[in-house]
Design an enzyme around this catalytic site. Structure first.
Site, PDB file in Angstrom:
ATOM      1  CG  HIS A 190      13.762  -3.216  37.464  1.00 34.05           C
ATOM      2  ND1 HIS A 190      15.125  -3.340  37.672  1.00 34.05           N
ATOM      3  CD2 HIS A 190      13.202  -4.353  37.981  1.00 34.05           C
ATOM      4  CE1 HIS A 190      15.379  -4.492  38.260  1.00 34.05           C
ATOM      5  NE2 HIS A 190      14.236  -5.113  38.462  1.00 34.05           N
TER       6      HIS A 190
ATOM      7  CG  ASP B 156      17.788  -3.850  41.120  1.00 35.01           C
ATOM      8  OD1 ASP B 156      17.230  -4.940  41.329  1.00 35.01           O
ATOM      9  OD2 ASP B 156      18.329  -3.557  40.041  1.00 35.01           O
TER      10      ASP B 156
ATOM     11  CG  ASP C  50      11.311  -3.965  44.186  1.00 34.13           C
ATOM     12  OD1 ASP C  50      11.283  -4.932  44.975  1.00 34.13           O
ATOM     13  OD2 ASP C  50      12.268  -3.775  43.410  1.00 34.13           O
TER      14      ASP C  50
ATOM     15  CG  ASP D  63      15.377  -4.689  45.273  1.00 31.72           C
ATOM     16  OD1 ASP D  63      14.488  -5.549  45.411  1.00 31.72           O
ATOM     17  OD2 ASP D  63      15.643  -4.174  44.175  1.00 31.72           O
ATOM     18  N   GLY D  64      16.029  -7.334  47.016  1.00 31.87           N
ATOM     19  CA  GLY D  64      16.665  -8.634  46.911  1.00 31.87           C
ATOM     20  C   GLY D  64      16.792  -9.048  45.463  1.00 31.87           C
TER      21      GLY D  64
END
Length: 275
Positions: free
Chosen positions: A120, A130, A66, A8-9
């Site tokens: 999320h 995240d 995501d 994730d970023g």
């Protein structure tokens, strides 16, 4: 055996101080970032760092993301970009080409599968990645060294540690076991920020990928397929245009910004294409 990891970023301001992270379990994760970058760059860098860290293993790698932009870039669009000299269908240059080329190289000879998960939404590995990516972005915003994590230390069946490519080895600069020494001194473990909703209090159980896989099967895509976004663009504008005002959350605005960047258009044009 399949290694399941999330990548994730995060970018504060997008662009702004950004972070990336990949996460397998509490003993196998890494994070980093830069003082200035986009969310897409953080997402791509997270996958690249994961591929590099696990390059010493022959196990299949399942990467949970995501970001549809990252998955589609690697699995759908990249072959065409390469044939066209890293140009998009409209002739424009591919964004983040340096990262795309590095990903193409890191993927060679690897058994890699991507799985889209809604961000999320309580996916354990995604939430863990995240948290770490966001913490790295905040560290760069505060002009501090991020906590980089132990890297890939997953043991083989024989019990020997697989030498990964952890960005910075713990102890190299007096770092604690989490990576870089935190602001309040060496030896202080990092406690992730509390997560509201279904992941609250569950950081001690984030290594269970089964819950993520089950929940991912119920997730719906956030965006239309890329080919659908161009339908109707050549239509003549209406004689009486209608002004539409909408209120976006910060997360929705960031996703729209990512989509616009991926297509090389303005935010307004990206929204028009979605409509």
């Amino acid at each position: 055996m399949t290694i399941t990891a999330a990548a994730d970023g995060s970018a504060l301001g997008n662009p702004g101080p950004n972070g990336w992270a990949w996460y397998i379990d509490d003993e196998n994760w890494a994070a980093g970032g830069s003082p200035h970058g986009t969310n897409n760059q953080g997402e791509l860098q997270a996958v690249l760092e994961l591929l590099r860290a696990t390059a010493g293993t022959d196990e299949k790698l399942l990467i949970e993301c995501d970001s549809k932009y990252v998955i589609d870039s690697v699995t759908k669009w990249m072959p065409g970009w390469k044939r066209k000299g890293w140009r998009k269908s409209d002739g424009g240059p591919v964004l983040n080409r340096d990262l795309m080329e590095a990903l193409d190289e890191a993927m060679r000879g690897r058994d890699v599968e991507f799985s889209w998960v809604k961000g999320h939404a309580g996916h354990p590995l995604n939430e863990a990645a995240d948290q770490r990516a966001n913490a790295a972005a905040k560290a760069y915003q505060a002009k501090q060294e991020p906590r980089r994590g132990p890297g890939f230390t997953q043991a083989t069946d024989a019990g020997a540690a697989v030498a990964g490519s952890a960005p910075i080895a713990a102890g190299a600069r007096g770092d604690d076991a989490w990576g870089a020494a935190p602001a309040d001194g060496p030896g202080t473990p990092w406690v992730p920020e509390p997560v509201e909703g279904p992941t609250a209090g569950r950081f001690d159980k984030l290594s269970d990928p089964s819950a993520s896989a089950a929940a991912a099967s119920l997730a719906e895509p956030l965006w239309a397929e890329a080919s659908d976004l161009f339908d109707g663009l050549d239509d003549a504008p209406a004689d009486d245009p209608i002004e539409l005002r909408i209120t976006l959350s910060g997360d929705e605005h960031a996703r729209l910004t990512d989509l616009a960047e991926a297509q090389g258009v303005t935010l307004e044009e990206a929204l028009r294409r979605l409509i």
